[in-house]
Scaffold this active site. Structure first.
Site, mmCIF file in Angstrom:
data_model
loop_
_atom_site.group_PDB
_atom_site.id
_atom_site.type_symbol
_atom_site.label_atom_id
_atom_site.label_comp_id
_atom_site.label_asym_id
_atom_site.label_seq_id
_atom_site.Cartn_x
_atom_site.Cartn_y
_atom_site.Cartn_z
ATOM 1 C CG ASN A 68 -8.611 3.078 0.418
ATOM 2 O OD1 ASN A 68 -7.484 3.431 0.087
ATOM 3 N ND2 ASN A 68 -8.903 1.847 0.799
ATOM 4 C CD GLU A 112 -3.217 0.402 0.272
ATOM 5 O OE1 GLU A 112 -2.720 1.434 -0.243
ATOM 6 O OE2 GLU A 112 -4.415 0.110 0.152
ATOM 7 C CG ASP A 172 -7.276 -0.254 -2.001
ATOM 8 O OD1 ASP A 172 -6.723 0.574 -1.267
ATOM 9 O OD2 ASP A 172 -7.274 -1.470 -1.740
#
Length: 294
Positions: free
Chosen positions: A151, A16, A200
């Site tokens: 997000n 991430e 995301d």
């Protein structure tokens, strides 16, 4: 078709938080579940990593090359890669609160924004995640609350519009953004992704278009400033998590990915590139990330 290659053949459990350092020409990202910070230099292929004391959700460069700022668990820390040391900057909430930091980025003025995600397994009726802003004076303020999974943070090239998603609700909003104060106004629905997938991590390009990773769907989508779909990129792995423009001309899109077998410590044989970092010729330039100026 977009040309896609493997930049780093890694085995991240939950890669991430991609950030490109344009001065050093290196890519930073985190592996949340493995509690790691990663650094990759495309010119040499050098790949370094550091252990973190808690689960890191996102990070940003600090001004003057003074290390990184990292959102971990319930607090924001400074990190010095030369020593591997972390220094507490600000706590957002009590350590027993059922949320942890997740996606985060700096705005065009160098304020660091970090959102959290509800860590309870079953979606509660009253979500406890939130979005915070860390100003250049190291003043941490709550900006949005009652979120499930913060997000998709990104800003328009001129910084006057902020994008933000809730993965659980499958929606992306945009807000008018006051570049002088960092205040939000006129929050409105930008994309309803209920029939598309789970939004995301995201970024924007120099043309003002919004690029977002679709969790568990193996795709990156590009939307114009009106919310119309411009392009769809099929990836050779199922779980892209975040994307960031990098390279000498900011025209390479780096994509972090995850292993959908949460507890797995080895490669998923059905998805051998899970956990790797991908790179693709985006055919458009991005916007340089700003360092945190605190």
């Amino acid at each position: 078709m977009y040309d896609i290659e493997v930049a780093v053949r890694a085995h991240a459990r939950l890669g991430e938080g991609t950030v490109w350092d344009a001065d050093a020409q290196v890519l930073w990202w985190v592996d949340i579940w493995s509690r790691e910070i990663h650094r990759f230099e495309p010119r040499t292929g050098k790949h370094c990593q550091w252990q973190t004391p808690h689960e890191p959700g996102s990070l940003a460069l600090r001004s003057n090359g003074n290390g990184l700022v990292v959102a971990m668990s319930n607090a924001i820390h400074c990190f010095d890669p030369s020593t591997g040391m972390f220094t507490l900057l600000r706590e957002a909430y009590d350590a027993n609160w059922p949320a942890r930091f997740n996606d985060g980025r700096t705005d065009r003025q160098g304020r660091f924004w970090a959102g959290s995600t509800d860590t309870r397994e079953n979606a509660p009726a009253e979500p406890v995640a939130a979005l915070y802003r860390l100003d250049t004076a190291t003043h941490l303020t709550l900006q949005l609350d009652r979120l499930f999974c913060s997000n998709g943070l990104a800003w328009s090239p001129d910084g006057t519009r902020m994008y933000h998603a809730d993965s659980h609700l499958r929606r992306v909003w945009c807000c008018d953004f006051d570049t002088a104060t960092g205040e939000l106004a006129q929050r409105r629905l930008f994309i309803d992704m209920s029939e598309v997938g789970i939004p995301d991590g995201a970024t924007t390009d120099a043309e003002g278009c919004y690029w977002i990773a679709l969790w568990q769907a193996g795709r990156i989508l590009r939307y114009d400033p009106d919310g119309d779909l411009m392009a769809q990129v099929e990836l050779p792995t199922r779980a892209p998590t975040c994307c960031e423009f990098g390279g000498e001309n900011l025209d390479v899109l780096y994509v972090s990915t995850a292993n959908l077998q949460r507890g797995a410590l080895s490669t998923d044989v059905t998805d051998p590139l899970a956990g790797s970092v991908l790179a693709m010729d985006a055919r458009v330039r991005g916007v340089r990330s700003m360092p945190y100026c605190g």
